[in-house]
Design a protein around this motif. Sequence first.
Motif, mmCIF file in Angstrom:
data_model
loop_
_atom_site.group_PDB
_atom_site.id
_atom_site.type_symbol
_atom_site.label_atom_id
_atom_site.label_comp_id
_atom_site.label_asym_id
_atom_site.label_seq_id
_atom_site.Cartn_x
_atom_site.Cartn_y
_atom_site.Cartn_z
ATOM 1 N N GLU A 1 -28.887 -101.558 -63.058
ATOM 2 C CA GLU A 1 -29.179 -101.453 -61.624
ATOM 3 C C GLU A 1 -28.795 -102.738 -60.898
ATOM 4 N N VAL A 2 -29.062 -103.879 -61.521
ATOM 5 C CA VAL A 2 -28.711 -105.166 -60.924
ATOM 6 C C VAL A 2 -27.203 -105.249 -60.733
ATOM 7 N N ARG A 3 -26.446 -104.920 -61.779
ATOM 8 C CA ARG A 3 -24.979 -104.967 -61.684
ATOM 9 C C ARG A 3 -24.466 -104.009 -60.612
ATOM 10 N N PHE A 4 -25.041 -102.826 -60.533
ATOM 11 C CA PHE A 4 -24.622 -101.849 -59.531
ATOM 12 C C PHE A 4 -24.908 -102.372 -58.121
ATOM 13 N N HIS A 5 -26.059 -102.990 -57.944
ATOM 14 C CA HIS A 5 -26.461 -103.528 -56.649
ATOM 15 C C HIS A 5 -25.521 -104.657 -56.189
ATOM 16 N N LEU A 6 -25.017 -105.451 -57.131
ATOM 17 C CA LEU A 6 -24.194 -106.603 -56.792
ATOM 18 C C LEU A 6 -22.694 -106.334 -56.857
ATOM 19 N N LYS A 7 -22.295 -105.123 -57.187
ATOM 20 C CA LYS A 7 -20.876 -104.842 -57.409
ATOM 21 C C LYS A 7 -20.014 -105.039 -56.167
ATOM 22 N N ASP A 8 -20.561 -104.853 -54.971
ATOM 23 C CA ASP A 8 -19.783 -104.990 -53.746
ATOM 24 C C ASP A 8 -19.599 -106.444 -53.317
ATOM 25 N N ARG A 9 -20.347 -107.332 -53.911
ATOM 26 C CA ARG A 9 -20.190 -108.752 -53.603
ATOM 27 C C ARG A 9 -19.073 -109.307 -54.489
ATOM 28 N N ASN A 10 -18.431 -110.334 -54.039
ATOM 29 C CA ASN A 10 -17.308 -110.898 -54.785
ATOM 30 C C ASN A 10 -17.803 -111.950 -55.783
ATOM 31 N N TYR A 11 -18.848 -111.621 -56.535
ATOM 32 C CA TYR A 11 -19.444 -112.561 -57.479
ATOM 33 C C TYR A 11 -18.818 -112.421 -58.858
ATOM 34 N N ASN A 12 -18.678 -113.561 -59.522
ATOM 35 C CA ASN A 12 -18.320 -113.575 -60.930
ATOM 36 C C ASN A 12 -19.640 -113.772 -61.679
ATOM 37 N N ILE A 13 -20.231 -112.680 -62.134
ATOM 38 C CA ILE A 13 -21.535 -112.746 -62.794
ATOM 39 C C ILE A 13 -21.352 -113.288 -64.207
ATOM 40 N N PHE B 1 -35.075 -110.027 -62.657
ATOM 41 C CA PHE B 1 -33.930 -110.546 -63.385
ATOM 42 C C PHE B 1 -33.389 -111.774 -62.673
ATOM 43 N N LYS B 2 -32.949 -112.755 -63.450
ATOM 44 C CA LYS B 2 -32.267 -113.930 -62.912
ATOM 45 C C LYS B 2 -30.780 -113.738 -63.150
ATOM 46 N N VAL B 3 -30.001 -113.858 -62.086
ATOM 47 C CA VAL B 3 -28.559 -113.663 -62.164
ATOM 48 C C VAL B 3 -27.883 -115.002 -61.939
ATOM 49 N N LEU B 4 -27.073 -115.435 -62.913
ATOM 50 C CA LEU B 4 -26.269 -116.636 -62.764
ATOM 51 C C LEU B 4 -24.857 -116.205 -62.427
ATOM 52 N N TYR B 5 -24.291 -116.790 -61.376
ATOM 53 C CA TYR B 5 -23.003 -116.311 -60.892
ATOM 54 C C TYR B 5 -22.207 -117.414 -60.201
ATOM 55 N N GLN B 6 -20.914 -117.165 -60.054
ATOM 56 C CA GLN B 6 -20.029 -117.969 -59.228
ATOM 57 C C GLN B 6 -19.770 -117.157 -57.968
ATOM 58 N N GLU B 7 -19.651 -117.814 -56.827
ATOM 59 C CA GLU B 7 -19.483 -117.082 -55.576
ATOM 60 C C GLU B 7 -18.129 -116.411 -55.419
ATOM 61 N N ASN B 8 -17.104 -116.919 -56.067
ATOM 62 C CA ASN B 8 -15.766 -116.360 -55.910
ATOM 63 C C ASN B 8 -15.231 -115.901 -57.259
ATOM 64 N N ARG B 9 -14.984 -114.639 -57.392
ATOM 65 C CA ARG B 9 -14.521 -114.048 -58.640
ATOM 66 C C ARG B 9 -13.153 -114.589 -59.063
ATOM 67 N N ALA B 10 -12.323 -115.014 -58.092
ATOM 68 C CA ALA B 10 -10.956 -115.448 -58.379
ATOM 69 C C ALA B 10 -10.880 -116.877 -58.917
ATOM 70 N N GLU B 11 -11.919 -117.678 -58.712
ATOM 71 C CA GLU B 11 -11.901 -119.062 -59.164
ATOM 72 C C GLU B 11 -12.373 -119.182 -60.609
ATOM 73 N N GLU C 1 -35.229 -107.849 -58.199
ATOM 74 C CA GLU C 1 -36.224 -106.937 -58.763
ATOM 75 C C GLU C 1 -35.556 -105.587 -58.976
ATOM 76 N N ALA C 2 -35.542 -105.126 -60.226
ATOM 77 C CA ALA C 2 -34.910 -103.861 -60.578
ATOM 78 C C ALA C 2 -35.526 -103.340 -61.872
ATOM 79 N N SER C 3 -35.191 -102.096 -62.205
ATOM 80 C CA SER C 3 -35.708 -101.497 -63.439
ATOM 81 C C SER C 3 -34.870 -101.870 -64.650
#
Length: 70
Positions: A32-44, A3-13, A26-28
Amino acid sequence: MIFKVLYQENRAEVPVRENTKSLYVEASTEREVRFHLKDRNYNIEFIQLLEGNHLAYEQASENFKVESLD
């Protein structure tokens, strides 16, 4: 699947196209991708499944590095 994830590094901006970054995971499932990235402060912004010619095109990029869900 990759999967290709497009995101901003700061959720608040406010999202700005010039600040959009991408990463490959790489995920099923997209879930799973969203769960894996939930702890990062990304605005997906978007998660896209890559396959076929689109995957081959992305793999040709020098920035193509797949992150695994360990």
